[in-house]
Design a protein around this motif. Structure first.
Motif, mmCIF file in Angstrom:
data_model
loop_
_atom_site.group_PDB
_atom_site.id
_atom_site.type_symbol
_atom_site.label_atom_id
_atom_site.label_comp_id
_atom_site.label_asym_id
_atom_site.label_seq_id
_atom_site.Cartn_x
_atom_site.Cartn_y
_atom_site.Cartn_z
ATOM 1 N N LEU A 1 -19.333 4.076 -1.083
ATOM 2 C CA LEU A 1 -18.026 4.319 -1.708
ATOM 3 C C LEU A 1 -17.394 5.598 -1.174
ATOM 4 O O LEU A 1 -16.178 5.646 -0.926
ATOM 5 N N CYS A 2 -18.201 6.626 -0.997
ATOM 6 C CA CYS A 2 -17.691 7.884 -0.442
ATOM 7 C C CYS A 2 -17.118 7.659 0.948
ATOM 8 O O CYS A 2 -16.024 8.134 1.270
ATOM 9 N N GLY A 3 -17.855 6.917 1.774
ATOM 10 C CA GLY A 3 -17.375 6.641 3.121
ATOM 11 C C GLY A 3 -16.065 5.889 3.129
ATOM 12 O O GLY A 3 -15.143 6.197 3.900
ATOM 13 N N MET A 4 -15.940 4.900 2.256
ATOM 14 C CA MET A 4 -14.712 4.115 2.209
ATOM 15 C C MET A 4 -13.521 4.946 1.730
ATOM 16 O O MET A 4 -12.436 4.902 2.320
ATOM 17 N N LEU A 5 -13.715 5.713 0.675
ATOM 18 C CA LEU A 5 -12.604 6.494 0.125
ATOM 19 C C LEU A 5 -12.075 7.503 1.140
ATOM 20 O O LEU A 5 -10.854 7.660 1.308
ATOM 21 N N VAL A 6 -12.976 8.181 1.840
ATOM 22 C CA VAL A 6 -12.546 9.177 2.817
ATOM 23 C C VAL A 6 -11.866 8.509 4.010
ATOM 24 O O VAL A 6 -10.822 8.965 4.494
ATOM 25 N N ALA A 7 -12.444 7.414 4.499
ATOM 26 C CA ALA A 7 -11.882 6.742 5.675
ATOM 27 C C ALA A 7 -10.497 6.183 5.381
ATOM 28 O O ALA A 7 -9.564 6.329 6.189
ATOM 29 N N VAL A 8 -10.340 5.531 4.228
ATOM 30 C CA VAL A 8 -9.034 4.972 3.872
ATOM 31 C C VAL A 8 -8.016 6.081 3.658
ATOM 32 O O VAL A 8 -6.831 5.941 3.990
ATOM 33 N N ASP A 9 -8.463 7.196 3.119
ATOM 34 C CA ASP A 9 -7.550 8.317 2.897
ATOM 35 C C ASP A 9 -7.071 8.922 4.215
ATOM 36 O O ASP A 9 -5.955 9.449 4.290
ATOM 37 N N ALA A 10 -7.910 8.837 5.266
ATOM 38 C CA ALA A 10 -7.598 9.534 6.516
ATOM 39 C C ALA A 10 -6.878 8.674 7.546
ATOM 40 O O ALA A 10 -6.239 9.212 8.451
ATOM 41 N N ASN A 11 -6.972 7.336 7.461
ATOM 42 C CA ASN A 11 -6.429 6.521 8.553
ATOM 43 C C ASN A 11 -4.922 6.682 8.706
ATOM 44 O O ASN A 11 -4.415 6.910 9.813
ATOM 45 N N ALA A 12 -4.184 6.571 7.590
ATOM 46 C CA ALA A 12 -2.731 6.710 7.680
ATOM 47 C C ALA A 12 -2.327 8.146 8.010
ATOM 48 O O ALA A 12 -1.328 8.381 8.715
ATOM 49 N N ARG A 13 -3.078 9.113 7.537
ATOM 50 C CA ARG A 13 -2.767 10.511 7.842
ATOM 51 C C ARG A 13 -2.927 10.782 9.340
ATOM 52 O O ARG A 13 -2.200 11.611 9.905
ATOM 53 N N THR A 14 -3.889 10.113 9.980
ATOM 54 C CA THR A 14 -4.034 10.257 11.434
ATOM 55 C C THR A 14 -2.808 9.720 12.148
ATOM 56 O O THR A 14 -2.306 10.326 13.115
ATOM 57 N N THR A 15 -2.282 8.590 11.685
ATOM 58 C CA THR A 15 -1.061 8.036 12.283
ATOM 59 C C THR A 15 0.120 8.984 12.098
ATOM 60 O O THR A 15 0.886 9.234 13.032
ATOM 61 N N VAL A 16 0.264 9.519 10.900
ATOM 62 C CA VAL A 16 1.369 10.441 10.631
ATOM 63 C C VAL A 16 1.234 11.698 11.493
ATOM 64 O O VAL A 16 2.228 12.213 12.037
ATOM 65 N N ALA A 17 0.008 12.198 11.640
ATOM 66 C CA ALA A 17 -0.199 13.382 12.478
ATOM 67 C C ALA A 17 0.195 13.096 13.920
ATOM 68 O O ALA A 17 0.778 13.953 14.598
ATOM 69 N N ALA A 18 -0.118 11.898 14.406
ATOM 70 C CA ALA A 18 0.263 11.542 15.779
ATOM 71 C C ALA A 18 1.769 11.428 15.932
ATOM 72 O O ALA A 18 2.297 11.575 17.042
ATOM 73 N N ALA A 19 2.478 11.186 14.832
ATOM 74 C CA ALA A 19 3.926 10.997 14.908
ATOM 75 C C ALA A 19 4.711 12.280 14.695
ATOM 76 O O ALA A 19 5.875 12.361 15.092
ATOM 77 N N SER A 20 4.081 13.300 14.075
ATOM 78 C CA SER A 20 4.943 14.354 13.563
ATOM 79 C C SER A 20 4.531 15.781 13.869
ATOM 80 O O SER A 20 5.384 16.653 13.864
ATOM 81 N N GLU A 21 3.254 16.060 14.073
ATOM 82 C CA GLU A 21 2.847 17.457 13.989
ATOM 83 C C GLU A 21 2.751 18.125 15.353
ATOM 84 O O GLU A 21 2.081 17.622 16.243
ATOM 85 N N PRO A 22 3.400 19.289 15.535
ATOM 86 C CA PRO A 22 3.243 20.090 16.742
ATOM 87 C C PRO A 22 1.958 20.900 16.661
ATOM 88 O O PRO A 22 1.350 20.968 15.588
ATOM 89 N N PRO A 23 1.482 21.557 17.745
ATOM 90 C CA PRO A 23 2.094 21.560 19.074
ATOM 91 C C PRO A 23 1.705 20.345 19.900
ATOM 92 O O PRO A 23 2.314 20.070 20.912
ATOM 93 N N SER A 24 0.695 19.649 19.490
ATOM 94 C CA SER A 24 0.235 18.491 20.242
ATOM 95 C C SER A 24 -0.071 17.377 19.265
ATOM 96 O O SER A 24 -0.882 17.530 18.366
ATOM 97 N N ARG A 25 0.596 16.243 19.468
ATOM 98 C CA ARG A 25 0.341 15.119 18.556
ATOM 99 C C ARG A 25 -1.088 14.617 18.700
ATOM 100 O O ARG A 25 -1.722 14.228 17.726
ATOM 101 N N LEU A 26 -1.595 14.575 19.929
ATOM 102 C CA LEU A 26 -2.964 14.127 20.142
ATOM 103 C C LEU A 26 -3.944 15.044 19.423
ATOM 104 O O LEU A 26 -4.877 14.585 18.752
#
Length: 803
Positions: free
Chosen positions: A145-170
């Motif tokens: 359950l811990c693994g699932m909650l953390v992974a689901v919480d982070a997947n969309a945030r990784t996409t948003v970080a790739a779309a928005s955050e400087p200095p490097s999206r990667l």
């Protein structure tokens, strides 16, 4: 300095052993150190989780500066939030149903376990074993359950970080995905260590006399059985789910309709994304928890035997495995800190899209270095035995064997599954001539990939055994030969601990992969800009390499862990039977037949898991075809498919298909033990049940290691051959010619279809059967270990059938 330290420790022991009791002061320090490491793990996990939360799932809801890149992607970010909610709902629904079945199994099996262990020993021992079984099972559920909650919480945030955050999206996206993997690694290891230590301390109140510790270890073995059982169901069920959805989505989407991966027009795409969470993240979390628990328990049992045969204090060797994994927490925290955001930015300027893989490797090397230093200190602190001044150095050498095995297994897996090397490119080239040559070449590569890890594990087992045997521990005891053998077996346990001394960081690397993969799928579904998908693709490529490498690591550690569990099993039978049980004669017909049953069970289990994926994938394909046929607007992009229908179908299929393989692997060792015992009673050979079961374990473990290596590597090679075709195929295949002499275009449809077919064939290999076989091998051994006393003690040793 060494002499001064040894004299000081001798004086310290003398003060603590006034009446020959355990060195309580030193062991109190061990307890404090372990609990401190648990605290460090929890705090570090909480810190990394807080870092992840700084990236919002939909930051467009809050005020943004006029120059923010989020202003231009408000609509896409709203879709990200919707997709994230859908994945979260699907993952929670599946785990709720899966763990309901697991709880039912735990409660039912605990009744059977209580009855059998009570008949075999006493009600108190049966109760303690059953409680440990339930604690291990529910802790494994908590890990998943811990693994699932953390992974689901982070997947969309990784996409948003790739779309928005400087200095490097990667860099920003990598930071979120890797730190999420670190949260899972530290939380799970801290949870396992804390619960197991608390269980030991609680049991130590009842088993207060050191002479009773062997019985205490037998009861604690139930903890490993509970964790292994739940991990097995989680691996099989999650593996069937993720690969049924993945195979169905690829066949209908890529091959039949020629639409991109993770395209929102594909009805199975959400089920595929949910599968990444419940299969890769949850399954691997339970897998690592089970591996560490089984290895700790096996090492404790062998350490207790060593202390008994050598006439030494059992506390240091029994608690040594817990200290090693506490060091793992500290070493891995430093390795994660070495993977800083600034370091990734600097490497990205030089390495480009390969920066994530480079920085992950550097962090792993830091972890290895710190873990090795800590391992040496632990050996010096706890394994410096009086009368054997070189013992701690011998056991440190055993640990080095484990460190070397981990490094070689990971490198070998990477060589055979990374498209930067020749084997995967060979498969890609073979795809230009069709589907059949793709499959043939992939099978050949998979078979070749088994050799290097097997040789490495073999050398490590032999070297660590003889290093332990020649350590001098017990040389002045009443039975030096028995003490030497016990020291040799404990040496293999120390090697296993060395291999798992970086397990937290390895788990962080492993879980980084599916989170990055999920982020890429969310980016594609929400129609993000090209640079966003480029960033997530680079992370996904690194994640594929880390997942493949960590699978080699898992199999190697499982092989070593199975050997030490097998040694613990034979020791248990020797103790209960009151006679030596050190040799298994495979020339005995019943033993050979037991070995054949072990091999057959491995093949049957692998076949059942693969067939289950095939049946579930067929249902997904038919549903997707029906959706495209009934609503042409789906392919035109004017309407959305019914994602929930596919999620529901895959959930039901995975839950129904996981039961039979799970029951097979739990029931087969017990049935073989019963059968051998029955024949032994009829023929006057009271230890035949133990011998047949030992043959079953040896042959089953050997075949399981080979099968798991083959399945994991061939599946990973086919997967990355497809990715090589998608990305850099033009460079590698520019000289490949068709039959008429013209150059073969690398992205020709039939050529790409062959790569996709190879990938889909390998999906259930590498993500369902292969990983589950790791757990199967350890579950066989720990089941036999838990029920060992039962087979020997019924009716005063006369057996169940001689009433």
């Amino acid at each position: 300095v060494t002499k001064i330290g040894r004299v000081a420790r001798v004086r310290w022991r003398a003060r603590g052993r006034i009446l020959g009791a355990v060195d309580k002061r030193r062991m109190t320090g061990v307890d404090v150190f372990i609990f401190a490491a648990v605290g460090v793990g929890i705090c570090f996990a909480a810190y990394n989780f807080a870092v992840i939360q700084r990236t919002k799932v939909n930051p467009g809801r809050t005020y943004q500066p006029a120059n923010s890149p989020l202003i231009a992607v408000q609509a896409e970010l709203a879709k990200v939030e919707q997709i994230h909610a859908t994945i979260d709902t699907g993952a929670k629904a599946f785990l709720r149903a899966e763990y309901t079945i697991c709880v039912q199994f735990l409660l039912a099996f605990s009744v059977l376990l209580l009855i059998l262990t009570t008949v075999g020993s006493s009600f108190a021992e049966g109760l303690f074993t059953t409680v440990a079984f339930l604690v291990g099972g529910f802790t494994s559920i908590a890990s998943g359950l811990c693994g699932m909650l953390v992974a689901v919480d982070a997947n969309a945030r990784t996409t948003v970080a790739a779309a928005s955050e400087p200095p490097s999206r990667l860099t920003a996206a990598f930071n979120v995905a890797f730190r999420a993997g670190a949260v899972m690694g530290f939380a799970l290891c801290a949870l396992g260590l804390g619960v197991l230590l608390a269980l030991l301390l609680a049991y130590r109140v009842h088993f207060s006399d050191v002479s009773e510790w062997a019985t205490m270890m037998d009861c604690v073995a139930g903890f490993g059985l509970g964790g292994s059982s739940v991990a097995m169901f989680g691996r099989v069920g999650g593996g069937i789910y993720t690969k049924a959805a993945d195979v169905g989505a690829d066949l209908v989407g890529k091959v039949e309709q020629a639409i991109p991966e993770d395209d929102p027009r594909n009805p199975a795409v959400v089920a595929d994304l949910v599968g990444d969470m419940v299969g890769d993240c949850v399954g691997s979390s339970a897998d690592v928890f089970e591996s560490v628990g089984a290895e700790i328990i096996g090492a404790m049992i062998l350490g207790g035997r060593l202390a008994r045969d050598a006439g030494a204090d059992p506390a240091p060797v029994v608690f040594f495995p817990l200290v090693v994994h506490s060091i793992d927490v500290v070493a891995s925290s430093l390795g994660v800190l070495a993977v800083s955001k600034e370091r990734v930015v600097a490497l990205e300027r030089r390495e480009g899209e390969y920066a994530p893989m480079v920085v992950l490797q550097q962090g792993y090397l830091v972890t290895l270095a710190v873990a090795l230093a800590g391992f040496g200190l632990a050996c010096f602190w706890l394994l410096d035995v009086e009368g054997a001044p070189a013992a701690w150095r011998h056991f440190l050498g055993c640990g080095l064997c484990g460190f070397g095995t981990a490094f070689v297994c990971m490198r070998a897996s990477r060589y055979y599954t990374d498209y930067a090397f020749e084997p995967v490119r060979r498969i890609a080239e073979s795809a230009t001539t069709g589907h059949a040559t793709t499959i043939i070449t992939g099978l050949a590569v998979g078979l070749e990939s088994v050799v290097a890890p097997v040789l490495t594990v073999g050398v490590a087992v032999v070297a660590s055994y003889h290093l332990g045997r020649t350590s001098g521990v017990g040389a002045t005891s009443g039975d030096p030969a028995a003490a030497a053998r016990a020291a040799g077996l404990f040496g293999t346990a120390v090697a296993t601990m060395g291999m798992l001394a970086s397990a937290v960081y390895v788990l962080a690397m492993n879980n980084f992969g599916p989170i990055a993969d999920n982020a890429g799928g969310i980016a594609e579904m929400s129609r993000q800009q090209a640079h966003v998908r480029d960033a997530t693709d680079a992370l996904d490529a690194a994640g594929n390499v880390t997942k493949a490498a960590t699978k080699g690591y898992s199999i190697g550690s499982a092989a070593l862990a199975c050997f030490l569990l097998f040694g613990a099993f034979m020791d248990e039978f020797s103790q209960f039977a009151g006679r030596p049980f050190e040799v298994v004669d495979v020339a005995t017909p019943e033993v050979l037949v037991g070995g054949l049953f072990g091999v057959g069970m491995v093949f049957a289990f692998a076949g059942m898991a693969i067939a289950a994926v095939g049946r579930a994938a067929q249902r997904v394909v038919l549903i997707c075809r029906e959706a495209f046929k009934s609503d042409p607007g789906i392919l035109a992009g004017t309407s959305l498919p019914n994602y929930e229908r596919v999620v529901s179908v895959v959930t039901q299929a995975a839950l129904s298909e996981m039961v039979a393989p799970g029951v097979l692997c739990v029931g087969a060792p017990v049935a073989v033990g019963f059968a051998g015992r029955f024949v032994g009673e009829l023929t006057g050979r009271p230890l035949l049940g133990a011998e047949v079961l030992a043959g079953y374990l040896v042959f089953g473990t050997v075949s399981g290691i080979l099968m798991a290596l083959f399945l994991d590597n061939v599946g990973g090679a086919w997967d990355n051959a497809k990715k090589y075709c998608e990305k850099d195929g033009t460079k590698g295949l520019s000289k490949v010619k068709n039959a008429d002499g013209s150059l073969a275009h690398p992205m020709k449809k039939t050529w790409y279809d062959a790569c996709v077919v190879g990938d889909t064939v390998g999906d259930p290999f590498k993500d369902t059967s292969g990983p589950a076989l790791n757990i199967l091998m350890k579950l066989m051994a720990i089941l036999s270990l838990v029920f060992a006393q039962y087979f020997e003690s019924i009716n005063g040793g006369k057996g169940l059938f001689k009433l």
